[in-house]
Scaffold this motif. Structure first.
Motif, PDB file in Angstrom:
ATOM      1  N   THR A  45       0.833  -1.201   0.000  1.00 40.77           N
ATOM      2  CA  THR A  45       0.000   0.000   0.000  1.00 40.77           C
ATOM      3  C   THR A  45       0.872   1.258   0.000  1.00 40.77           C
ATOM      4  OG1 THR A  45      -1.837  -1.119   1.069  1.00 40.77           O
ATOM      5  CG2 THR A  45      -1.783   1.253   1.273  1.00 40.77           C
ATOM      6  N   GLN A  87      -8.318   0.579  -1.131  1.00 37.63           N
ATOM      7  CA  GLN A  87      -8.477  -0.668  -0.380  1.00 37.63           C
ATOM      8  C   GLN A  87      -9.697  -0.576   0.530  1.00 37.63           C
ATOM      9  OE1 GLN A  87      -4.946  -1.868   1.759  1.00 37.63           O
ATOM     10  NE2 GLN A  87      -5.968  -3.579   2.743  1.00 37.63           N
ATOM     11  N   GLU A 175      -6.241  -4.017  -3.596  1.00 39.26           N
ATOM     12  CA  GLU A 175      -7.064  -5.079  -3.000  1.00 39.26           C
ATOM     13  C   GLU A 175      -8.550  -4.923  -3.293  1.00 39.26           C
ATOM     14  OE1 GLU A 175      -6.274  -6.691   0.744  1.00 39.26           O
ATOM     15  OE2 GLU A 175      -4.186  -6.050   0.783  1.00 39.26           O
TER      16      GLU A 175
HETATM   17 MG    MG Z   1      -2.301  -2.789   2.162  1.00 40.53          MG
END
Ligand code: MG
Ligand code: ADP
Lengths: 250, 339
Positions: A45, A87, A175
């Motif tokens: 991330t 995400q 994600e």
């Molecule tokens: Mg992550």
């Protein structure tokens, strides 16, 4: 012109003394679905934050179409053809699904959207884009529903759909299946491989069966660095990956 | 915005809404005891409407509205007194002053978000008050600026409209109100206005899909400042006087209260809010010097029991009446949509 749409050189993101991204050379070939995997806390991330401009990288270069964009703010990267999904679902909850998508299409106009004397009805192209994306997401029947009233799975689909409205060349999806029920996952898998036909996709994903089935290229991260890169086949059979990642998952 | 609205009788649509405003403008002086009171309502409705663009449409809670109101009042008064500017020129000047001050305040305040943004607007408000207090040569300080004229509308020395008559002045302010209301409605249904809603809903996402949100926030601030400046100028002309309290923090508070009581996210709500508070103040202050306490109680009631403000309450009521009349009430009401 190189074959790579996106390239990072020695990219680094430090949170104080801790380097969450510690010298990453990533190369994403145009027209591929390229997935980044790695155990929790590997820095995936954080890498995304640098690429999207959410955070300023502390060192290194990001080349997009051979142009260094490291100083560009996130809104400026959209106009160059980059888009991302989050995400954690991040929608305009109290606006209709269709309006969410229209706003995302309008975003590519940049400061052109400061126009305050014309009606939004005037720009047919944004509405058309929104309607096309609605079809593609199979959400046409829910067009006038408030985004916050969609089911969780549909919100995830809309989350991804928002990122294609500006017609980007590079799609960055963080994600997309996160928090999705097992029944919804095939829908998302199909959507991503469908999007891969029109866009270069850089994907962060946990779900191994998705990763192995749709990626052309996989980069495995660990401790802020690239551990291995290769085809799904190569990654599956790599001993280091097994110990660092698959071992942990099992 | 979505082109379907859940409001009764198609009130979400522009012509219907403008008709409702027009009807209210005609009704106000008929049901109120004086044209002056009706004028005061419209002036504060303008200020509340401008505040609503920030609070309801962009999600910015600004305690700086009194600055723009005060600057509009002083600015227009000084232009008329010292430079002999006419009515329209003075109003234009007030709008420019208001927009300029809003640019200064906005450019700095929007560097922060949430509570820090609010604190910065508060700090600016305090500064402006003391500045006005100190510059008593210009503002009259504590005594206020006296003998503010209310010029007639003239062309080449011919009086077109005589505004000394309070009823004429009401009509003039009402026309101005209608124009600004229609303009604001146009703005919120433009690409710019739709982006403001996006910023209100989720600023991170708005930036991620390509909007440089600072530009949008500064522009809406300037727009709000300009309209508030005009309101301040009209108020000074109404009273023939620009008191120091125009630029006081209390003024910012009052404008915010009118906006919230009327209903954020509905421009017509701002007219309702201003009407309710001004009339209440007028009636209650005669009966009871501590009426402001009651104002506090009203605010609490609205915030706790009527989240959509007066407009939200009326819309819900209208919907219920319609639903009880038509037998088949399917489609559950959507209240979160804004005009
Ligand atoms: Mg992550
Ligand atoms: N804002 C932050 N401040 C300090 N450390 C952070 C911050 N965000 C993430 N980290 C740390 O950076 C590392 C990488 O996190 P992240 O990029 O979220 O990993 P991943 O997405 O691969 O799970 C983790 O050790 C995490 O604790």
């Amino acid at each position: 012109m190189s074959d790579y749409l996106l390239e990072t050189r020695n990219l680094e993101l430090a949170y104080g003394p801790f380097k969450a991204v510690a010298g990453v050379d990533l190369k994403v070939r145009a027209g591929t679905i390229h997935t980044v995997i790695g155990p929790n806390g590997a820095g995936k991330t954080s890498l995304f934050h640098c690429l999207t401009g959410e955070r300023q990288a502390t060192a290194g270069k990001i080349l997009f179409n051979d142009r260094d964009i490291i100083r560009k703010p996130s809104h400026g990267r959209v106009a160059l053809g980059m888009a991302r999904s989050f995400q954690l679902t991040s929608l305009f909850q109290n606006l209709s699904v269709r309006e969410n998508l229209r706003l995302a299409a309008q975003g590519r106009d940049g400061l052109g959207a400061l126009n305050f004397w014309r009606s939004v009805e005037h720009k047919r192209s944004h509405w058309n884009t929104a309607d096309q994306v609605l079809e593609r997401l199979k959400l046409t029947a829910r067009a006038e529903t408030l985004a916050g009233e969609l089911s969780h799975g549909q919100q995830r689909v809309l989350e991804v759909g928002m990122s294609i409205c500006a017609k980007p060349t590079l799609l960055m999806l963080d994600e997309p299946t996160s928090g999705m029920g097992i029944d919804d996952i095939p829908v998302m898998t199909d959507l991503i491989s469908d999007l891969g036909r029109d866009h270069t996709v850089l994907l962060i994903e946990h779900n191994m069966s998705i990763v192995m089935s749709i990626s052309q290229r996989i980069t495995v991260m660990s401790h802020g660095q690239i551990l291995v890169e290769g085809t799904p086949e190569q990654v599956r059979n790599d001993e280091r990956v097994r110990t660092a990642y698959l071992g942990e998952a099992a | 915005m979505s082109n379907k609205t859940a409001l009764p009788m198609g009130l979400g649509r522009t012509p219907a809404l403008l008709l409702l405003v027009l009807a209210s403008l005609v009704a106000l002086p008929l049901i109120l005891p004086s044209a002056t009171l009706a004028t005061e309502i419209l002036i504060f409705a303008l200020a509340a409407l401008a505040c609503n663009l920030l609070l309801g449409y962009t999600g910015l809670l600004s305690f700086g509205q009194g600055i723009f109101f005060g600057v509009g009042a002083y600015g227009a008064a000084l232009l008329m007194i010292h430079l002999k500017w006419g009515m329209l020129g003075a109003l234009f000047g007030a709008a420019v002053f208001g927009a300029f001050l809003a640019l200064l305040v906005g450019a700095l305040a929007i560097r922060r978000t949430g509570i820090y943004f609010v604190m910065l607007t508060l700090a600016f408000s305090q500064m402006a008050y003391f500045l006005a207090y100190t510059l008593s040569g210009w503002t009259g300080g504590d005594n206020g600026l006296l003998d503010v004229p209310r010029p007639n509308i003239e062309i080449a020395g011919h009086v077109l409209v005589d505004l000394a008559d309070p009823r004429h002045f009401y009509v003039f302010v009402a026309v101005l109100f209608l124009l600004i209301f229609a303009g604001a409605l146009r703005v919120i249904r433009s690409p710019f206005g739709s982006t403001l809603l996006a910023i209100r809903e989720n600023e991170t996402r708005a930036a991620a899909i390509g909007y440089d949100t600072r530009h949008f926030k500064i522009l809406v601030f300037m727009l709000s400042g300009a309209i508030t400046g005009i309101a301040g100028a009209l108020y000074a002309m109404l009273l023939h006087f620009a008191p120091l309290s125009n630029i006081d923090l209390m003024m910012s508070e009052n404008i915010l209260i009118m906006t919230i009581v009327g209903g954020t996210g509905s421009l017509f709500g701002s007219l309702l809010g201003a009407g309710a508070i001004v009339v209440l103040g007028d009636v209650l202050s005669e009966l009871w010097p501590r009426w402001l306490m009651l104002l506090g109680a009203i605010l609490i009631l609205v915030v706790v029991f009527m989240r959509g403000g007066l407009w939200g309450g009326l819309a819900a009521l209208g919907k219920r009446l319609l639903a009880s009349r038509t037998a088949d009430d399917k489609a559950p009401a959507k209240t979160k949509e804004t005009l």
